[in-house]
Design a protein around this motif. Structure first.
Motif, PDB file in Angstrom:
ATOM      1  N   THR A  67      23.721 -52.365 -34.153  1.00  0.00           N
ATOM      2  CA  THR A  67      25.098 -52.531 -33.681  1.00  0.00           C
ATOM      3  C   THR A  67      25.562 -51.333 -32.872  1.00  0.00           C
ATOM      4  OG1 THR A  67      25.581 -53.868 -35.632  1.00  0.00           O
ATOM      5  CG2 THR A  67      27.456 -52.985 -34.426  1.00  0.00           C
ATOM      6  N   ASP A  68      25.253 -50.128 -33.338  1.00  0.00           N
ATOM      7  CA  ASP A  68      25.740 -48.924 -32.674  1.00  0.00           C
ATOM      8  C   ASP A  68      25.038 -48.666 -31.349  1.00  0.00           C
ATOM      9  OD1 ASP A  68      27.508 -48.187 -34.827  1.00  0.00           O
ATOM     10  OD2 ASP A  68      25.727 -47.676 -35.972  1.00  0.00           O
ATOM     11  N   ARG A  69      23.958 -49.379 -31.067  1.00  0.00           N
ATOM     12  CA  ARG A  69      23.229 -49.183 -29.809  1.00  0.00           C
ATOM     13  C   ARG A  69      23.422 -50.351 -28.848  1.00  0.00           C
ATOM     14  NH1 ARG A  69      18.128 -49.648 -30.241  1.00  0.00           N
ATOM     15  NH2 ARG A  69      17.934 -50.431 -32.368  1.00  0.00           N
ATOM     16  N   THR A  70      24.360 -51.252 -29.155  1.00  0.00           N
ATOM     17  CA  THR A  70      24.480 -52.482 -28.380  1.00  0.00           C
ATOM     18  C   THR A  70      25.845 -52.560 -27.710  1.00  0.00           C
ATOM     19  OG1 THR A  70      23.010 -53.591 -29.941  1.00  0.00           O
ATOM     20  CG2 THR A  70      24.282 -54.986 -28.482  1.00  0.00           C
ATOM     21  N   ILE A  71      25.849 -53.067 -26.478  1.00  0.00           N
ATOM     22  CA  ILE A  71      27.085 -53.341 -25.755  1.00  0.00           C
ATOM     23  C   ILE A  71      27.221 -54.848 -25.579  1.00  0.00           C
ATOM     24  CG2 ILE A  71      26.954 -51.154 -24.503  1.00  0.00           C
ATOM     25  CD1 ILE A  71      26.154 -52.826 -22.016  1.00  0.00           C
ATOM     26  N   TYR A  83      20.079 -59.239 -31.879  1.00  0.00           N
ATOM     27  CA  TYR A  83      21.114 -60.244 -31.657  1.00  0.00           C
ATOM     28  C   TYR A  83      20.448 -61.574 -31.344  1.00  0.00           C
ATOM     29  CZ  TYR A  83      24.778 -56.766 -31.721  1.00  0.00           C
ATOM     30  OH  TYR A  83      25.642 -55.785 -32.126  1.00  0.00           O
ATOM     31  N   ALA A  84      20.675 -62.526 -32.244  1.00  0.00           N
ATOM     32  CA  ALA A  84      20.095 -63.855 -32.078  1.00  0.00           C
ATOM     33  C   ALA A  84      20.981 -64.860 -32.785  1.00  0.00           C
ATOM     34  CB  ALA A  84      18.674 -63.906 -32.654  1.00  0.00           C
ATOM     35  N   ASP A 101      16.524 -51.530 -24.718  1.00  0.00           N
ATOM     36  CA  ASP A 101      15.611 -51.953 -25.776  1.00  0.00           C
ATOM     37  C   ASP A 101      15.391 -53.467 -25.736  1.00  0.00           C
ATOM     38  OD1 ASP A 101      14.117 -52.272 -28.003  1.00  0.00           O
ATOM     39  OD2 ASP A 101      15.667 -51.728 -29.443  1.00  0.00           O
ATOM     40  N   SER A 102      16.478 -54.224 -25.706  1.00  0.00           N
ATOM     41  CA  SER A 102      16.369 -55.685 -25.661  1.00  0.00           C
ATOM     42  C   SER A 102      17.650 -56.257 -25.079  1.00  0.00           C
ATOM     43  CB  SER A 102      16.111 -56.272 -27.049  1.00  0.00           C
ATOM     44  OG  SER A 102      17.203 -55.999 -27.904  1.00  0.00           O
ATOM     45  N   VAL A 103      17.550 -57.470 -24.569  1.00  0.00           N
ATOM     46  CA  VAL A 103      18.690 -58.188 -23.990  1.00  0.00           C
ATOM     47  C   VAL A 103      18.736 -59.583 -24.607  1.00  0.00           C
ATOM     48  CG1 VAL A 103      19.756 -59.105 -21.900  1.00  0.00           C
ATOM     49  CG2 VAL A 103      18.574 -56.906 -21.825  1.00  0.00           C
ATOM     50  N   THR A 104      19.902 -59.961 -25.108  1.00  0.00           N
ATOM     51  CA  THR A 104      20.118 -61.318 -25.608  1.00  0.00           C
ATOM     52  C   THR A 104      21.165 -61.976 -24.730  1.00  0.00           C
ATOM     53  OG1 THR A 104      19.577 -60.702 -27.876  1.00  0.00           O
ATOM     54  CG2 THR A 104      20.803 -62.735 -27.561  1.00  0.00           C
ATOM     55  N   ARG A 139      12.690 -74.733 -28.945  1.00  0.00           N
ATOM     56  CA  ARG A 139      11.735 -74.423 -27.881  1.00  0.00           C
ATOM     57  C   ARG A 139      12.288 -74.733 -26.491  1.00  0.00           C
ATOM     58  NH1 ARG A 139       8.231 -76.809 -31.841  1.00  0.00           N
ATOM     59  NH2 ARG A 139       8.409 -78.838 -30.768  1.00  0.00           N
ATOM     60  N   LYS A 140      13.445 -75.372 -26.420  1.00  0.00           N
ATOM     61  CA  LYS A 140      14.013 -75.753 -25.130  1.00  0.00           C
ATOM     62  C   LYS A 140      14.678 -74.551 -24.456  1.00  0.00           C
ATOM     63  CE  LYS A 140      16.394 -79.467 -24.784  1.00  0.00           C
ATOM     64  NZ  LYS A 140      17.408 -80.517 -25.022  1.00  0.00           N
ATOM     65  N   GLU A 141      14.835 -74.642 -23.170  1.00  0.00           N
ATOM     66  CA  GLU A 141      15.558 -73.643 -22.394  1.00  0.00           C
ATOM     67  C   GLU A 141      16.972 -74.155 -22.142  1.00  0.00           C
ATOM     68  OE1 GLU A 141      15.007 -70.617 -21.202  1.00  0.00           O
ATOM     69  OE2 GLU A 141      13.051 -70.456 -22.181  1.00  0.00           O
ATOM     70  N   TYR A 142      17.955 -73.320 -22.391  1.00  0.00           N
ATOM     71  CA  TYR A 142      19.358 -73.702 -22.240  1.00  0.00           C
ATOM     72  C   TYR A 142      19.974 -72.920 -21.084  1.00  0.00           C
ATOM     73  CZ  TYR A 142      18.807 -75.847 -26.837  1.00  0.00           C
ATOM     74  OH  TYR A 142      18.377 -76.623 -27.880  1.00  0.00           O
ATOM     75  N   PRO A 143      20.950 -73.516 -20.418  1.00  0.00           N
ATOM     76  CA  PRO A 143      21.584 -72.798 -19.303  1.00  0.00           C
ATOM     77  C   PRO A 143      22.286 -71.533 -19.780  1.00  0.00           C
ATOM     78  CG  PRO A 143      22.769 -74.828 -19.830  1.00  0.00           C
ATOM     79  CD  PRO A 143      21.498 -74.865 -20.602  1.00  0.00           C
ATOM     80  N   PRO A 144      22.173 -70.440 -19.048  1.00  0.00           N
ATOM     81  CA  PRO A 144      22.779 -69.174 -19.468  1.00  0.00           C
ATOM     82  C   PRO A 144      24.280 -69.162 -19.246  1.00  0.00           C
ATOM     83  CG  PRO A 144      21.720 -68.900 -17.359  1.00  0.00           C
ATOM     84  CD  PRO A 144      21.418 -70.304 -17.795  1.00  0.00           C
ATOM     85  N   THR A 145      24.952 -68.278 -19.954  1.00  0.00           N
ATOM     86  CA  THR A 145      26.393 -68.073 -19.803  1.00  0.00           C
ATOM     87  C   THR A 145      26.645 -66.690 -19.208  1.00  0.00           C
ATOM     88  OG1 THR A 145      26.674 -67.132 -22.017  1.00  0.00           O
ATOM     89  CG2 THR A 145      26.779 -69.522 -21.819  1.00  0.00           C
ATOM     90  N   ALA A 146      27.906 -66.319 -19.117  1.00  0.00           N
ATOM     91  CA  ALA A 146      28.284 -65.035 -18.519  1.00  0.00           C
ATOM     92  C   ALA A 146      28.399 -63.924 -19.551  1.00  0.00           C
ATOM     93  CB  ALA A 146      29.613 -65.183 -17.768  1.00  0.00           C
ATOM     94  N   LEU A 147      27.815 -64.101 -20.734  1.00  0.00           N
ATOM     95  CA  LEU A 147      27.925 -63.109 -21.809  1.00  0.00           C
ATOM     96  C   LEU A 147      26.530 -62.748 -22.303  1.00  0.00           C
ATOM     97  CD1 LEU A 147      29.872 -61.587 -23.788  1.00  0.00           C
ATOM     98  CD2 LEU A 147      29.616 -63.542 -25.316  1.00  0.00           C
ATOM     99  N   ALA A 148      26.323 -61.455 -22.563  1.00  0.00           N
ATOM    100  CA  ALA A 148      25.034 -60.982 -23.061  1.00  0.00           C
ATOM    101  C   ALA A 148      25.255 -59.786 -23.968  1.00  0.00           C
ATOM    102  CB  ALA A 148      24.101 -60.612 -21.908  1.00  0.00           C
ATOM    103  N   PHE A 149      24.322 -59.585 -24.887  1.00  0.00           N
ATOM    104  CA  PHE A 149      24.301 -58.412 -25.747  1.00  0.00           C
ATOM    105  C   PHE A 149      23.102 -57.566 -25.342  1.00  0.00           C
ATOM    106  CE2 PHE A 149      26.468 -61.658 -28.253  1.00  0.00           C
ATOM    107  CZ  PHE A 149      27.619 -60.982 -28.613  1.00  0.00           C
TER     108      PHE A 149
END
Length: 822
Positions: free
Chosen positions: A220-224, A804-805, A252-255, A376-386
């Motif tokens: 949490t402390d390393r995520t925006i 974040y998942a 480190d990672s992007v969700t 397993r499906k791919e979903y359309p992305p939104t304008a929000l990410a962690f």
């Protein structure tokens, strides 16, 4: 406002505005106000003492309720064990330090209890001044002791006092301008004390928060939280490339949040089917909860996709819904198995009774296949990410920097904990989120006016004077039947207002959840704001500004003049505050002595336990009975701030010493009771990391402004214009300091200063190659990444989201809880 605490608003309403007529009787020659004060103290003390004694008796016996948090949370297990003696737990609880509170309950609980510490310091200082200086001056020059019904000045003299005259003690009134200086000097003194103590406590909280968060290495402390992502950047690789291109640090990672609505709906439907299946099994084997010495449940978990009693495993059919018409083959193996009715055919007009266990097991199997395919499906992305950085330092650089030159685009803010995210709101569009937010705000504004319209007639028309003007026949009937009169004028307002003030805070809580906020911490802060506005505006300003019941018709008659002349409103505020002192004395007494011990007893949980027990059928439902109640800051903080503001506003009036005394009682008991609940009894998630403190401070500043306006009105009412003008600089300085506080202190309660970060501490969660199955692990102690989930075992398992998942993507598809038949 809490369920129990809201009822006290009306417990005091019945005693406000009463006439001070002398009546002989059991109490002797005493006024009605005196009897009401005695009655309020006796009733409140009796209720509170009964609840406290019941708690002391039940506490060692019902540890699943009164020590639930200590038994279920690893962080709380380090707290000292409270003795089982009747009162022996109080000294042990009192000696628990702030450091233990912080390590066991987190920053939110630490901040909440800090407000009680600040209030006790402030009211102690004010109480000394009121007893040593303010009370003697009021007795000497005004003949007022501050105790309702004890003053020698009659109602005719009250009118003279408002014109600037004072009481000589010999039945005469004279003018003395020196006496009115207390309304000038002490607002400066008390405002200075409040600001000094508030800054002292704020500095302590800031230092504690910076050290606490700067030394952690959690996800949490390393995520925006990155919002407003343009379409051309809506992929994990492009976001990572963009952030690292800023030369702030490595990612480190992007969700990237996606439109997981269909997947979430499947998971919700699966839980419903799972509960139906568990109920069918419990009915089939006639499961009954058996008493046991430990917390283990008499159940066994289903293995794989199917679960059944061993003796019947071989006879189960794995394809029950294969026919096109929706029919399920009938089963004749055991006529004692539960049945359910399914509807099929055109418009679902045909039905058939089938084996319930086979039906729900097959539905569960098919849902699991759909969920696996949906994952397993791919979903359309939104304008929000962690976006999780490799270091806290880089994360704080990002959240304190303007990333993009375009407005509302690529906004970086501190991310909530993974378990705190409301994932169903992450795929809402910005337009829809703004529409929902502003719609709820408009509804709150409408409800504010609506509550006021309900409160005014209820507070005034049920009083004798106005009731006789409105409905003379009813007033005459009530006067001939004293018992019926008491029921109408006391019980009826109490019941009506209690129902409203109990339901409104929970209504605002529900409305806040509909605003589309992406974290539960933001929802909690919104609930604090909304409920404080309701309690402060509707239950404080409406009652005081509109004055006593006898001025109801006069208020509407001169309403046009009030809007033409601003001083009329100030006069109304000052006059109403002096007349409503008994109302607020009774309020604080009932809150402190009467209702706070009921919080300790957790009366609501006790009352609802038999109902939940009777409705429980399955092991999962029985396990949920031992789940501790959740502590809501949004329902507790507004009521506490309101009590503090009342004490501040009345700190110079004749009744100041009495109100401050009961305020000290309230905050002393509240500090002990809330400390016990937060540490031992009630569950609370680490949502906001202490972000409620600036909200508390801003509302304390509002109380100081109202206090200064009231003092200006008091002096203007007594035709002391020069002295009222001398308070204007104090009012301006308070407003300026509120702005100054928001610019200098408030950012330190939101962000982590770069100097506070321990860069020598290695990150423990830097593994960016986590698979969905390895995204969870048991949390070590008090972990803000922890997520409470009903996964099995003891009714609620605590898992740690290491990245974040969406839980719908990574939750294990466990089977039903099947009780043993033996």
């Amino acid at each position: 406002m809490s369920t129990l605490g809201s009822a006290s608003i009306v417990a005091a309403t019945a005693t406000a505005g009463n006439n001070d007529t002398d009546t002989p009787g059991f109490w002797g020659r005493q006024t009605r106000n005196q009897r009401d004060l005695y009655t309020q103290c006796v009733i409140s003390a009796s209720i509170g003492l009964g609840a406290f004694l019941a708690f002391c008796i039940l506490r060692p016996k019902w540890t699943e309720l009164y020590a639930a948090r200590r038994k279920r949370r690893d962080a709380a297990s380090t707290l000292p064990e409270l003795p089982d003696s009747f009162l022996g737990w109080i000294p042990v609880l009192y000696r628990i330090t702030d450091e233990e509170v912080l390590s066991s309950a987190g920053l939110d609980a630490y901040v909440f209890l800090s407000f009680f510490r600040f209030a006790l310091k402030f009211l102690s200082a004010v109480f000394v001044f009121t007893v040593a200086i303010i009370l003697p001056l009021h007795l000497r020059y005004a003949g007022k002791s501050g105790i309702p019904g004890w003053d020698d000045v009659d109602n005719d003299d009250d009118q003279a006092l408002t014109q600037g005259w004072i009481y000589t003690g010999k039945g005469k009134l004279k003018s003395d301008p020196t006496y009115l200086w207390i309304y000038v000097v002490f607002p400066y003194v008390f405002t200075g004390i409040a600001v000094y103590l508030l800054l002292q406590e704020t500095n302590k909280i800031i230092i504690t928060r910076q050290e606490y968060l700067g030394s952690q290495t959690s996800t949490t402390d390393r995520t925006i939280r990155l919002s407003g992502i343009p379409p051309e950047l809506r992929s994990e690789d492009k976001i990572k490339e963009f952030i690292e291109g800023l030369s702030i640090g490595k990612v480190d990672s992007v969700t990237l949040c996606r439109c997981w609505q269909n997947l979430d709906m499947l998971v919700d439907e699966r839980m419903k089917i799972l509960r139906h299946l568990e109920r069918a099994w419990a009915k089939y084997i006639r499961y009954q909860r058996r008493h046991r010495d430990d917390d283990e449940l008499p159940l066994r978990r289903a293995s794989g996709r199917r679960a059944s009693v061993a003796s019947e495993t071989a006879t189960e059919n794995s394809h029950l819904l294969g026919s096109e018409d929706g029919r399920v083959p009938a089963r004749s193996v055991d006529k004692g198995r539960p049945r359910t009715r399914i509807w099929y055919g055109p418009l679902k007009l045909r039905c058939r009774s089938v084996d319930a266990i086979d039906y729900y097991e097959e539905k569960l199997r098919r849902l699991d296949e759909k969920i696996e395919a949906a994952r397993r499906k791919e979903y359309p992305p939104t304008a929000l990410a962690f976006v999780t950085m490799e270091s806290i330092y880089a994360c704080q650089m990002l959240v304190q920097t303007i990333v993009d030159p375009h407005p509302m685009q690529l906004l970086a803010t501190p991310a909530p904990a993974p378990g705190d995210v409301v994932w169903k709101n992450t795929y809402l569009s910005r337009r829809r989120r703004m529409i929902q937010s502003w719609s709820i705000t408009a509804i709150i504004g409408f409800l504010t006016i609506f509550w006021s319209v309900l409160l005014i007639p209820l507070a005034y028309l049920l009083q004798p004077e106005t009731l006789r003007k409105a409905v003379p026949g009813l007033a005459d009937t009530l006067s001939r039947h004293p018992l019926f009169q008491t029921l109408v004028q006391s019980v009826l307002p109490t019941v009506t207002l209690s129902l409203m003030t109990v339901s409104v805070p929970y209504l605002y809580n529900w409305l806040s959840s509909l605003q589309g906020m992406t974290s539960r911490g933001d929802v909690e802060l919104s609930v604090i704001s909304k409920n404080f506005f309701f309690t402060f505006f509707n239950l404080f300003l409406v009652f005081t500004v509109f004055g006593s019941a006898t001025s109801f018709y006069g208020f509407w008659q001169h309403l046009r003049d009030a809007f033409k002349d601003a001083t009329t409103i100030a006069f109304a505020l000052a006059t109403s505050l002096e007349g409503f002192s008994q109302f607020y004395i009774n309020l604080i007494i009932f809150q402190g002595l009467g209702l706070l011990p009921f919080r300790l007893l957790e009366f609501g949980s006790l009352a609802m336990y038999p109902i939940h027990l009777l409705s429980a059928r399955t092991p999962r439902e029985y396990a949920s009975l031992s789940t501790p109640p959740t502590f809501s800051y949004g329902l507790s903080i507004p009521q506490t701030i309101l009590i503090f503001i009342i004490c501040v506003v009345y700190s110079v009036f004749p009744s100041s010493w009495l109100i401050c005394f009961w305020g000290l009682v309230y905050f002393s008991l509240g500090n002990l009771i809330y400390k016990y609940q937060l540490l031992y009894a009630m569950d609370h998630q680490q949502h906001s990391t202490g972000r409620a403190w600036p909200m508390i401070c801003n509302r304390v500043f509002i109380g100081l402004v109202v206090f200064q306006l009231a003092m200006i009105g008091v002096l203007a009412l007594r035709q002391s214009i020069t002295r009222s003008v001398l308070l204007v600089p104090l009012l301006g300085a308070t407003v300026w300091f509120t702005y100054f506080f928001g610019r200098t202190y408030e950012p330190l309660t939101k962000f982590i200063a770069l100097r506070s970060i321990d860069q020598n501490r290695r990150n423990e969660d830097s593994d960016s190659s986590l698979s969905p199955g390895s995204a969870m692990s048991p949390p070590p102690g008090l972990d803000r990444d922890a997520l409470s989930l009903s996964l099995g075992g003891r009714g609620e398992s605590i898992l740690r989201l290491r990245k974040y998942a969406n839980p719908s993507l990574v939750l294990p598809l466990d089977g039903a809880w099947i009780p043993n038949s033996s």
